[in-house]
Design a protein around this motif. Structure first.
Motif, PDB file in Angstrom:
ATOM      1  N   GLY A  95       4.886  -4.865  -1.381  1.00  0.00           N
ATOM      2  CA  GLY A  95       5.258  -4.166  -2.598  1.00  0.00           C
ATOM      3  C   GLY A  95       5.069  -4.987  -3.856  1.00  0.00           C
ATOM      4  N   GLU A  99      -2.180  -4.760  -3.295  1.00  0.00           N
ATOM      5  CA  GLU A  99      -2.648  -3.541  -3.956  1.00  0.00           C
ATOM      6  C   GLU A  99      -3.477  -2.739  -2.953  1.00  0.00           C
ATOM      7  N   ARG A 103       0.573   2.445  -2.043  1.00  0.00           N
ATOM      8  CA  ARG A 103       1.546   1.348  -1.930  1.00  0.00           C
ATOM      9  C   ARG A 103       2.904   1.739  -2.500  1.00  0.00           C
ATOM     10  N   ARG A 104       2.951   2.324  -3.678  1.00  0.00           N
ATOM     11  CA  ARG A 104       4.225   2.619  -4.335  1.00  0.00           C
ATOM     12  C   ARG A 104       5.088   3.568  -3.507  1.00  0.00           C
TER      13      ARG A 104
END
Length: 541
Positions: A95, A99, A103-104
């Motif tokens: 996190g 990248e 991911r978020r």
């Protein structure tokens, strides 16, 4: 002269309030000690003679050796920490430093098990993988590892965000690979945070009752609850002392590490680290970690709950008893119980938090005692509180324990003490953020202390108070052992109803209540996080 007398009276009132809180915190441990020192008379809690050797292990009839609850507790805690730290630290690094697509949302979903009760995960996993085989030590390790990995994810992720990326970029420019960067640059700087997360997971595992009860893992909390139900009070007290002996050193170590794991005096806004764009095998490994964590911790439990509901819900007879009242009645009870006990916890925590933030608490003893009380397992708090009142009733010749339990006093006090530390921490942080310049300006204009508090301090404290209340309410909704042991008769909150329906094998009702509880916990968690961010923003504006 009158001003001096007023200050003295205020100091004495604060001292008396803090002393009362310390006495209340000590009651559960005192109740356990009272049973050991003054065992109940014959006919109350009759049990086989206490065998302390059984704490460590015993030889079975077939000649095999079986570990006792004490080494099993320690072994479970270490195994869970290994799983949770590996999983949580990996998710924190992904996190904060990686990248890749999604991911978020994937890292955010990884925090869902933090809000959902761990025993609900235990119930769904046992039914999903087979009740006959999925029980005991290693299934408990899996479920508790999933439930506690967010501790490491949140703490390590926050530490990585504070560190910035200048040191890592310099190491890469000198030719260091990703593993060398982690081992030589990040790991030494993360050690206090990793140690703190490790201790928190240890404490959570040692204190857990729901998962080990659902999965039949014979650790100290499981054994204490069984002994309490069988009225083997001396055995339960011995188990309780074992829990105290394990938990209190961990609390002291966690308090010492907390300061070292906190942000230091570095730059106020460190330069963010450059994210590593993942591809190939590292990308596949990242997605595999998310699949394991979200699959076992979110998707499969949700699928199991829905599987309990939908096949039976389409049969007309399933609705005869009313599914909606089935969910709404315990939900309303849980929310009322959460509101009452949250008020108790905040009232108990406010004066110690105010004194610590404004005047300091000498030696940190009061603060350590408050956090130690929070770290005691819920099953120990309930047992010790009940037995302390029982011993007092025997001494004075009056039966108070049943009356206090039926009136709701015991459960309100037990839950209030259980989440006292949580409220204390949130309130102290909010009080430290108050702008004293506004208070001084009001006093210079002749405003009385009461007027300053109501007009200036209280409005600024509202986000912090709301955050503390919501976090405590979330804990109350999820709490199981105190609810089972101290709840008045004919009152059934969500946790009690879910546990009862599951153990009875009524999966339709357990599924409806489980979905209601999970949704309530997620909403409370989201609102609490929003208010916590608002509290921080209020301090900065």
């Amino acid at each position: 002269m009158s001003v001096t007398r007023g200050r003295d009276r205020g100091r004495m009132a604060r001292g008396a309030a803090i002393a009362l809180v310390l006495v209340l915190i000590a009651i559960p441990v005192a109740g356990v000690l009272a049973i050991v020192i003054d065992p109940p008379p014959a006919g109350i809690g009759e049990a086989p003679p206490l065998d302390l050797g059984a704490f460590f292990g015993r030889t079975e009839a077939d000649g095999s050796y079986r570990l006792g609850p004490l080494p099993r507790t320690l072994g479970l805690a270490l195994a869970v920490c290994s799983v949770a730290m590996l999983l949580g630290t990996s998710l924190a690094w992904l996190g904060a430093r990686a990248e890749y697509r999604g991911r978020r949302i994937l890292t955010a979903l990884g925090l869902v098990p933090f809000a959902v009760p761990s025993y609900l995960l235990g119930m769904t996993h046992r039914e999903l993988f087979g009740a006959a085989s999925f029980h005991g030590f290693w299934p408990a390790v899996l479920v508790l590892g999933l439930a506690t990995s967010p501790f490491a994810q949140v703490l390590v992720g926050a530490a990585l965000a504070r560190l910035g990326g200048s040191g890592e970029e310099a190491a890469r420019l000198l030719g260091a690979g990703p593993l060398d960067v982690f081992r030589r640059i990040l790991l030494p700087r993360l050690r206090p945070t990793l140690a703190y997360a490790f201790l928190l997971i240890l404490l959570y595992t040692i204190s857990d009752f729901g998962v080990v009860d659902i999965l039949d893992c014979e650790v100290l909390t499981w054994s204490l609850f069984r002994a309490f139900n069988q009225q083997a009070l001396e055995l339960a007290a011995a188990m309780g002392l074992g829990l105290v002996a394990i938990a209190l050193p961990l609390v002291l170590a966690a308090r010492w590490l907390h300061g070292r794991a906190a942000p230091g005096r570095g730059t106020g806004q460190p330069r963010p680290a450059a994210r590593v764009k993942l591809s190939g095998a590292p990308l596949a490994l990242a997605y595999a970690i998310h699949v394991v964590q979200l699959g076992l911790g979110v998707a499969l439990p949700a699928w199991t709950l829905l599987g309990w509901i939908f096949p039976a819900a389409f049969r007309p007879e399933a609705w005869d008893f009313g599914l909606v009242p089935l969910a709404l009645e315990p939900l309303a009870t849980s929310l009322v119980l959460a509101a009452v006990t949250t008020v108790v916890a905040i009232l108990l925590a406010f004066i110690p938090a105010w004194t610590a933030a404004r005047r300091g608490l000498r030696g940190g003893f009061v603060e350590t005692a408050i956090y130690a009380g929070q770290a005691l397992p819920g099953v120990l708090v309930a047992f010790g509180l009940f037995e302390a009142i029982l011993v007092l009733s025997r001494r004075v010749g009056r039966s108070w324990h049943d009356d206090l339990r039926q009136a709701g006093v015991l459960i309100a006090l037990g839950l209030g003490l259980r989440f006292l530390g949580q409220c204390y921490g949130a309130l102290k942080a909010a009080i430290l953020r108050l702008d004293r310049r506004q208070e001084e300006s009001a006093r210079s204009l002749g405003a009385a202390p009461r007027r300053v508090f109501l007009a200036i301090q209280l409005p600024s404290l509202r986000p912090g108070l709301a955050s503390a209340a919501l976090l405590a309410a979330l804990g109350v909704v999820k709490e199981l052992p105190i609810t089972l042991m101290l709840l008045p008769r004919e009152i059934t909150p969500l946790s009690y109803r879910l546990y009862g329906r599951y153990t009875q094998g009524n999966f339709l009702e357990a599924g409806v209540v489980g979905v209601t509880m999970a949704a309530t916990a997620l909403v409370l968690h989201a609102v609490a996080q929003s208010w916590a961010r608002r509290a921080g923003g209020t301090a900065r504006t």
